[in-house]
Design an enzyme around this catalytic site. Structure first.
Site, PDB file in Angstrom:
ATOM      1  N   GLU A 259     -15.264   3.980 -20.665  1.00 23.23           N
ATOM      2  CA  GLU A 259     -15.842   3.206 -19.559  1.00 23.23           C
ATOM      3  C   GLU A 259     -15.795   1.685 -19.698  1.00 23.23           C
ATOM      4  OE1 GLU A 259     -19.805   4.736 -19.041  1.00 23.23           O
ATOM      5  OE2 GLU A 259     -19.074   6.493 -17.980  1.00 23.23           O
TER       6      GLU A 259
ATOM      7  N   GLU B 187     -16.739  13.494 -18.160  1.00 27.77           N
ATOM      8  CA  GLU B 187     -18.204  13.582 -18.066  1.00 27.77           C
ATOM      9  C   GLU B 187     -18.592  13.904 -16.637  1.00 27.77           C
ATOM     10  OE1 GLU B 187     -20.516  10.171 -19.443  1.00 27.77           O
ATOM     11  OE2 GLU B 187     -19.175   9.910 -21.148  1.00 27.77           O
TER      12      GLU B 187
HETATM   13  C1  BGP Z   1     -22.039   7.427 -19.109  1.00 28.36           C
HETATM   14  C2  BGP Z   1     -21.908   7.240 -20.596  1.00 28.36           C
HETATM   15  C3  BGP Z   1     -22.668   8.222 -21.406  1.00 28.36           C
HETATM   16  C4  BGP Z   1     -23.981   8.665 -20.843  1.00 28.36           C
HETATM   17  C5  BGP Z   1     -23.955   8.860 -19.340  1.00 28.36           C
HETATM   18  C6  BGP Z   1     -25.327   8.926 -18.715  1.00 28.36           C
HETATM   19  O1  BGP Z   1     -21.863   6.215 -18.447  1.00 28.36           O
HETATM   20  O2  BGP Z   1     -20.554   7.329 -20.957  1.00 28.36           O
HETATM   21  O3  BGP Z   1     -22.747   7.734 -22.709  1.00 28.36           O
HETATM   22  O4  BGP Z   1     -25.050   8.004 -21.329  1.00 28.36           O
HETATM   23  O5  BGP Z   1     -23.285   7.839 -18.668  1.00 28.36           O
HETATM   24  O6  BGP Z   1     -25.841   7.638 -18.556  1.00 28.36           O
HETATM   25  P1  BGP Z   1     -27.299   7.246 -18.908  1.00 28.36           P
HETATM   26  O7  BGP Z   1     -27.592   7.892 -20.213  1.00 28.36           O
HETATM   27  O8  BGP Z   1     -27.330   5.773 -18.958  1.00 28.36           O
HETATM   28  O9  BGP Z   1     -28.132   7.801 -17.802  1.00 28.36           O
END
Ligand code: BGP
Length: 472
Positions: free
Chosen positions: A162, A370
Site C-alpha cells: 500500500e 486483503e
Molecule cells: C490495510 C493494511 C493492513 C490492515 C488493514 C485494516 O490498509 O494493509 O495492515 O491493518 O488495512 O486497517 P486498519 O487496521 O487500519 O483498520
C-alpha cells in the site's frame, strides 16, 4: 510458474501479529519507536506482544489448513533480517522465517510473502525514511537477502504494501509515523517506494527465479452521487490520487503524464524524479497486482479552500473527512450501512473495481491480497464468536468476485484480512478483523475460531473447483 489452483487464504503483517519485539536479534522499527512514544495517544497500546505469532506461528498455520485455506500472506520484518537496516544479515531472524515458511509447506499452505508492510528499520526512518532516496538502495539489498534465503520455497512475493494508504496516513492524515501533514513530502516518499519496488522486481527476475512478484495496492472503485460533469471530473482526480498514481507505475512501468502535470501545475517540487528512473520503472513491471479491497470511495467537487484530512481511529461512528482543493472531496451515501469507523459496506464495489482494472490493464492478473471488515467482536455466553455481519460482508465480496471472474477478470487468489485478530495500527486491539478471535486479555492469548472461519471453510469447499477452473 503457473499455479492452476486458486489461492484461498488469509493475511497478516509482521508488526501487527508477531510480538517478540526485542527477541531473536530483532532491531527496532519506526513502529516500535512510535508506539512507545507520546505521539501514540489515540489508543496508546503497542505491538510488543500482539498475538505472539512469533512463538505460535505453527498452531496458527495449522488452524488455517484445518479451515480449508491453501495460502497465507504474511510480511517479513526487515528488522529481523537486517536489524539496523543496512548492516549484516541476522541468522536468528532468518531462521525464524525459515521455520515459518517450512510450517506453511508442511501444512500445504502456499506462502505469499510481503517484503515491506509499514515497519521500517529505525535507523533508516531517522535518516528520512522513504523521503530519502538511499532507502531504496537499502531496501533492494534487504530484498536480495530475502530472495537468496527464501526464494527456493516462496513462489509469490509482494514488494511493498500500500504505497498509497501508508503515505496518506504518514503524511496526509498524519496519524502514522512520522506524523506530518505535507502532501509534498508524501509524493516524494511514495515515489521512492515505487522506485524501490521496481528495482526489487527487476532484481528478482535477474536472479532467475520463476515465481510471481507483485506490489500490493489499496484500490478503490470510485463513484459519484450526481451524474454531472464536475462530479465526473472530481472522480477522475480521486482515481488519479488513490489508484492510478500507484497502479500505472507498477503495471505499465511509467508515471502517467496527467499525474506529473497535475503536481507540476500545483507547484510541487518534483526534482527527485530523475530521467534515468524511467528505465527502472519500465524494467520493474509486476507479474500480478495485489489488490487490497475494503470499500469504494464517493467523490464530489471540492468547494472548500485548502486541504483537510481527518481519519477515524476511535470507532465512534464519525466518518472520515477528506477534501483537497483543486482535486476532490469525499462524499457520503447516507443510505448505506457503515462500520463504527465510518467504512461503507458495499460489496459490489469489488466487481466495479475488478472491471475497471481489467479495462485499464487488460492482461494483468490480480490477487485480492486483503479484504475484510473491522468491528467490535465479543465472545458470546456459549463461548463462540458470532460475527454474522462479517460473514455477510465477505460473502458479498466473494459473490461479486465470482461475477467479475465470470465476466473475464483474471483473479488468481483471495485473502481475508485477517487470519486472526491482530493489532490494528493506531486503532489498537478493539477493531477486530480476524477469522479467529484472539483474547488479548488472556495471558495465554487464547484463540477462538469465529463463525466466519467456518463460513470461509465451507465457501472454499463450495467454490474451490469452479474458481480453480477459472485460473487463467
Ligand atoms: C490495510 C493494511 C493492513 C490492515 C488493514 C485494516 O490498509 O494493509 O495492515 O491493518 O488495512 O486497517 P486498519 O487496521 O487500519 O483498520
Amino acid at each position: 510458474m503457473k499455479n492452476r489452483k486458486f489461492l484461498w487464504g488469509s493475511a497478516t503483517a509482521a508488526y501487527q501479529c508477531e510480538g517478540a519485539w526485542k527477541e531473536g536479534g530483532k532491531g527496532l522499527s519506526n513502529w516500535d519507536v512510535f508506539c512507545h512514544s507520546d505521539k501514540n495517544n489515540v489508543n496508546p497500546v503497542t505491538g510488543d506482544v500482539a498475538c505472539d505469532h512469533y512463538h505460535r506461528y505453527e498452531e496458527d498455520i495449522k488452524r488455517m489448513a484445518e479451515g480449508g485455506q491453501n495460502a497465507y500472506r504474511f510480511s517479513i520484518a526487515w528488522t529481523r533480517i537486517i536489524p539496523d537496516g543496512t548492516g549484516e544479515r541476522d541468522r536468528e531472524g532468518i531462521d525464524f522465517y525459515n521455520r515459518l515458511i517450512n510450517a506453511c509447506l508442511k501444512y500445504g499452505i502456499e506462502p505469499l510473502v510481503t517484503l515491506y508492510h509499514y515497519d521500517l528499520p529505525k535507523t533508516l526512518f531517522e535518516m528520512g525514511g522513504w523521503e530519502n532516496r538511499d532507502t531504496t538502495e537499502a531496501y533492494v539489498r534487504y530484498a536480495k537477502v530475502c530472495f537468496e534465503e527464501f526464494g527456493d520455497r516462496v513462489n509469490y512475493w509482494a514488494t511493498i504494501n500500500e504505497p498509497n494508504y501508508e503515505t496518506l496516513c504518514c503524511y496526509g492524515y498524519g496519524n502514522y509515523p512520522p506524523n506530518v501533514k505535507s502532501l509534498e513530502r508524501r509524493w516524494k516518499a511514495m515515489y521512492h517506494m515505487m522506485l524501490a519496488s521496481a528495482k526489487a522486481v527487476a532484481l528478482y527476475r535477474g536472479m532467475g527465479y520463476q515465481g510471481m512478484i507483485g506490489l500490493v495496492s489499496d484500490c478503490y472503485s470510485i463513484d459519484f452521487m450526481e451524474d454531472a460533469e464536475e462530479y465526473r471530473k472530481a472522480a477522475g482526480f480521486a482515481d488519479l490520487f488513490f489508484n492510478i498514481s500507484v497502479n500505472d507505475v507498477c503495471v505499465r512501468g511509467a508515471y502517467p503524464e496527467e499525474y506529473r502535470d497535475k503536481l507540476m501545475e500545483e507547484g510541487y517540487d518534483l526534482s527527485y524524479m530523475r530521467k534515468e528512473d524511467e528505465e527502472i520503472f519500465k524494467a520493474g513491471c509486476v507479474d500480478y497486482l495485489g489488490v487490497n479491497a475494503y470499500c469504494r470511495y464517493l467523490a464530489k467537487p471540492c468547494t472548500e479552500k485548502g486541504i483537510s484530512l481527518t481519519a477515524n481511529n476511535t470507532g465512534d461512528g464519525k466518518k472520515k473527512k477528506l477534501f483537497i482543493e483543486g482535486w476532490f472531496a469525499l462524499d457520503e451515501d447516507k443510505g448505506l450501512e457503515k462500520t463504527p469507523w465510518g467504512m461503507e459496506i458495499y460489496p459490489k464495489s469489488i466487481y466495479d473495481l475488478l472491471l475497471d482494472l481489467k479495462k485499464r490493464y487488460p492482461n494483468m492478473p490480480v490477487i485480492i491480497t486483503e479484504n475484510g471488515v473491522g468491528n467490535y467482536d465479543s465472545v458470546s455466553e456459549d463461548g463462540e464468536v458470532h460475527d454474522q455481519y462479517r460473514i455477510e460482508y465477505l460473502q458479498g465480496y466473494v459473490d461479486w468476485i465470482e461475477k467479475a471472474m465470470d465476466a473475464g477478470c483474471d483473479v488468481r487468489g483471495y485473502f481475508v484480512w485477517s487470519a486472526m485478530d491482530v493489532y490494528s495500527w493506531i486503532n489498537g486491539y478493539k477493531k477486530r478483523y480476524g477469522l479467529v478471535y484472539v483474547d488479548f486479555d488472556d495471558q495465554g492469548l487464547r484463540r477462538i475460531p469465529k463463525d466466519s472461519y467456518y463460513w470461509y471453510k465451507n465457501t472454499i469447499r463450495e467454490k474451490g473447483e469452479k474458481f480453480d477452473g477459472k485460473v487463467q
